[in-house]
Design a protein around this motif. Sequence first.
Motif, PDB file in Angstrom:
ATOM      1  N   ALA A 156      92.722  13.066  -6.872  1.00 10.71           N
ATOM      2  CA  ALA A 156      93.173  12.818  -5.503  1.00 10.71           C
ATOM      3  C   ALA A 156      92.398  11.660  -4.874  1.00 10.71           C
ATOM      4  O   ALA A 156      92.983  10.791  -4.217  1.00 10.71           O
ATOM      5  N   LYS A 157      91.095  11.654  -5.073  1.00 14.07           N
ATOM      6  CA  LYS A 157      90.277  10.572  -4.516  1.00 14.07           C
ATOM      7  C   LYS A 157      90.710   9.207  -5.058  1.00 14.07           C
ATOM      8  O   LYS A 157      90.745   8.218  -4.320  1.00 14.07           O
ATOM      9  N   SER A 158      91.064   9.164  -6.323  1.00  9.63           N
ATOM     10  CA  SER A 158      91.447   7.885  -6.932  1.00  9.63           C
ATOM     11  C   SER A 158      92.766   7.358  -6.378  1.00  9.63           C
ATOM     12  O   SER A 158      93.045   6.164  -6.451  1.00  9.63           O
ATOM     13  N   LYS A 159      93.592   8.245  -5.805  1.00 11.41           N
ATOM     14  CA  LYS A 159      94.903   7.843  -5.289  1.00 11.41           C
ATOM     15  C   LYS A 159      94.927   7.718  -3.772  1.00 11.41           C
ATOM     16  O   LYS A 159      95.933   7.304  -3.199  1.00 11.41           O
ATOM     17  N   LEU A 160      93.826   8.062  -3.130  1.00 18.66           N
ATOM     18  CA  LEU A 160      93.815   8.115  -1.677  1.00 18.66           C
ATOM     19  C   LEU A 160      94.131   6.763  -1.047  1.00 18.66           C
ATOM     20  O   LEU A 160      94.899   6.680  -0.083  1.00 18.66           O
ATOM     21  N   ALA A 161      93.542   5.702  -1.581  1.00 18.43           N
ATOM     22  CA  ALA A 161      93.766   4.378  -0.991  1.00 18.43           C
ATOM     23  C   ALA A 161      95.240   3.994  -1.039  1.00 18.43           C
ATOM     24  O   ALA A 161      95.776   3.420  -0.076  1.00 18.43           O
TER      25      ALA A 161
END
Length: 510
Positions: free
Chosen positions: A397-402
């Motif tokens: 999820a963190k990797s896709k947040l941006a």
Amino acid sequence: MKTRRVVAGLLVVALVGGCGVATRAQDAEGPSGPTGGNPTNAPAGPIPVGLEKFYQQRPAWERCGSGSQCATITVPLDYTKPAGDTIELRARRIPARDRSSRIGTLFINPGGPGASGVQFASSAPFSLGAALLRKFDVIGWDPRGVGDSTPVRCLDTEEQDKLLATDGSPDDETEISTLNAENKAFAQACERRSGNLLPHVSTEDAARDIDVLRGIVGDAELNYLGYSYGTFLGATYAELFPKNVGRLVLDGAVDPSKTAEQNNIAQAKGFDVALDAFAEDCAARSCQLGGSKTEVLAAVDKLLTETDAKPLPTGGDRELTQALTVLAVIFPLYQKEAWPQLEEAVANGLEGKGAKLLALADAFTDRTPRGYAGNQNEAIYAVNCLDRQDITSVADAKSKLAKYTAESPRFGPYLLWGSLACANWPVKPTGKPHPIKATGAKPIVVIGTTRDPATPYAWAVGLAGQLDSGVLITRDGDGHTGYKAGNPCVDSAVESYLLQGSAPATDIEC
């Protein structure tokens, strides 16, 4: 199609508008009259090998409210093991008013996944044209895992309240950890209470159930009107049983070729489009949120920011958190007639009053003073997590947040983090995105609304283009889905097709 954390749609909007709903407790008014029972003496159409006893069953249709009949149908838990365990489906039938010219059965599905078709059928006199009610028996059923059918069960009312109120767009590691812990506990509770059912609530399983229902009522072909997620269910049926397709209308279409990430981002942007339309309308009316579109959107964003920092009092035991505020903002976007309620609720929220916003959020999630009326908050995860691979971990999820934030700063992070339950889900996904062609099926009508907040118009274009026999009806308008939404062009085309069996020769713009 609904968000992972959002469980509303056409059904909820219709019921809030005042349509009566007969509950299971009312399903005991004695046997039906002469229209009860199976219209034929035997199932129609081909019966898959090994499933004879399910297609040949004769449900006992009994009165369950004025003009309604209800029955319980048995289907296999696992279609690969038809001799094994079984589950139940609950269905409601509204008999055709003109028995002498009855065409057959029209199956209706309100979407979700997780919305009750039994409840939706009780609103058929309000949501379907009079000609359809004269000519068709109308059947709505709770799909497997939903409502009065064998249901997915996970959380009690207090636990659901806590999950839905948890910050859905975490800003730091502490909030991320809290959200992940809540979703992990939710997934574990589902496994503990419904573990044997969870592997068998896919859309494909539910589509196979539809064919059993079709055979039981004696229709050689399926006539079907599905909304939102119900379009994915209907398209899946057409893929599995193209020769059994009769007259299918897929309204507010889902594009089955899209990944979960593509769906989430598109839906976030769809909510942005709908909120923009609300803001323009509000400003044009000199509403209390501002005199321009920019001012109205700024007011909504201010409310979201303030409720993130500090929940609002509601006059009761529950506070209005940012997560509940998002639900309250999204819900009225499904129907333009509800926009004044959104304006009033946001204005109240900016004054520090959360009661009206909480009422909207509760209507969206089927929360009543006595608890949640159905299990759609749980079933939506059970189906979606099985149908599509979504985020796999907090790190994912963190990797896709941006990316999500860039596409939709207001709703993107919320939809991304709303998939954390699937990252913790006890059953691995079995479905994969792919185009559905339904080769060999009769013409299938697909409806898309240009500013649909939940199922973006591009999805309808995509599905109609994939289907070998797809025909697209475009409704230029606001709100979720197109039939019976105040557009006579759409209504006429849909009803002519269902009544006469002749689909439009070409795509239509209404």
